[in-house]
Scaffold this motif. Structure first.
Motif, PDB file in Angstrom:
ATOM      1  N   HIS A  85       0.812  -1.217   0.000  1.00 45.03           N
ATOM      2  CA  HIS A  85       0.000   0.000   0.000  1.00 45.03           C
ATOM      3  C   HIS A  85       0.848   1.270   0.000  1.00 45.03           C
ATOM      4  O   HIS A  85       2.084   1.231   0.070  1.00 45.03           O
ATOM      5  N   GLY A 132      -1.470   5.280   3.498  1.00 46.88           N
ATOM      6  CA  GLY A 132      -2.614   4.396   3.339  1.00 46.88           C
ATOM      7  C   GLY A 132      -2.569   3.171   4.222  1.00 46.88           C
ATOM      8  O   GLY A 132      -1.978   3.156   5.304  1.00 46.88           O
ATOM      9  N   ASP A 153      -5.960   0.100   0.516  1.00 50.65           N
ATOM     10  CA  ASP A 153      -5.601   0.683  -0.783  1.00 50.65           C
ATOM     11  C   ASP A 153      -5.682  -0.350  -1.901  1.00 50.65           C
ATOM     12  O   ASP A 153      -5.999  -0.008  -3.047  1.00 50.65           O
ATOM     13  N   VAL A 154      -5.331  -1.591  -1.586  1.00 50.72           N
ATOM     14  CA  VAL A 154      -5.204  -2.622  -2.622  1.00 50.72           C
ATOM     15  C   VAL A 154      -6.187  -3.775  -2.428  1.00 50.72           C
ATOM     16  O   VAL A 154      -6.074  -4.809  -3.089  1.00 50.72           O
ATOM     17  N   ALA A 175      -1.586  -8.803   1.389  1.00 43.81           N
ATOM     18  CA  ALA A 175      -1.313  -7.368   1.545  1.00 43.81           C
ATOM     19  C   ALA A 175      -1.071  -7.083   3.018  1.00 43.81           C
ATOM     20  O   ALA A 175      -2.016  -7.054   3.813  1.00 43.81           O
ATOM     21  N   GLN A 229       0.334  -4.697   6.338  1.00 40.42           N
ATOM     22  CA  GLN A 229       0.322  -3.280   6.703  1.00 40.42           C
ATOM     23  C   GLN A 229       1.758  -2.866   7.020  1.00 40.42           C
ATOM     24  O   GLN A 229       2.452  -3.554   7.773  1.00 40.42           O
TER      25      GLN A 229
END
Length: 253
Positions: free
Chosen positions: A23, A27, A31-32, A48, A50
């Protein structure tokens, strides 16, 4: 202080082909998330994570807990996580700052391919990121119930730390730009013509810098904005990402 439902990292498991999505600077994995679901529908497993300091109840944690080196360490850890789950071949892609981290991963790691979406690796032209960071800081803290006077009093401190961190990101990006010749797997670039944060020329410059060394897939999206992964007209972008991934030299089975 109000409680807020915070974004979470996600793992969408499907087929044996794995994609690591990263991301943007201010963000989160959200985001993705939409792109991740679309890839899952095409039988890709998507992870994904963080980045450190993000998706917190304290926006300032981005500045206090994060740094380019720590965020790249998060990418290394995310890759290890996927490999420990049995995914031997991984593509890595990212939005904006996430794309800078993805590009560094492609320079020094073992991936089947990857790329970036609206990533200012060369820092060409003007950027609105400094003022955007302050705007996001204000709006986040208002949603959390922080009094306006307290927010205003904190702005000088935030600006100082923000400037220092953006300088660190610029130095990290400079090293990434210098090492582009280390990438020898296919690379995808998305550039939004209506990008409100960075100069769209960054995508073209990156394409020209990479072309002597590897196969580059470059797409311009004239009407799309910086966060290309969540816009209402993102389907054309998603289609090109899927087409790029489908062409990579995956080993099936």
């Amino acid at each position: 202080m109000r409680k807020m439902k915070l974004p979470e990292s996600f793992l969408f498991e499907a087929g044996p082909r794995a994609v690591l999505l990263l991301h943007a600077y201010t963000g989160s994995a959200n985001d993705v998330r939409l792109l991740g679901r679309e890839l899952q529908r095409h039988n890709y497993t998507v992870y994904a994570p963080q980045f450190r300091g993000h998706a917190s109840e304290r926006f300032e944690d981005i500045l206090d807990e994060g740094s380019p080196d720590k965020w790249f360490a998060d990418v290394v850890e995310a890759t290890r996580f996927l490999k420990e789950k049995g995914y031997e071949e991984i593509a890595v892609m990212g939005l904006s700052m996430g794309g800078i981290m993805a590009t560094r991963a492609l320079e020094v790691g073992d991936y089947i391919g990857g790329g970036s979406f609206n990533s200012p690796i060369h820092h060409i032209g003007k950027t609105r990121l400094p003022e955007t960071f302050i705007s996001l800081y204000r709006s986040f803290n208002k949603r959390m119930g922080v009094p306006d006077a307290r927010i205003q009093d904190s702005i000088p401190r935030i600006k100082t730390k923000r400037t220092q961190q953006l300088e660190e990101i610029a130095e990290f990006s400079k090293k990434v730009a210098e090492d582009l010749n280390q990438i020898n797997v296919p690379y995808y670039i998305a550039s939004s013509g209506n990008d409100e944060l960075i100069d769209p020329a960054n995508g073209q410059i990156l394409k020209e810098a990479l072309m002597p060394y590897t196969e580059v897939t470059y797409h311009e999206f004239p009407e799309l904005t910086h966060v290309i992964t969540v816009g209402p007209n993102r389907e054309s972008f998603e289609t090109t990402v899927i087409a790029f991934l489908n062409k990579l030299n995956w080993k099936e089975g």
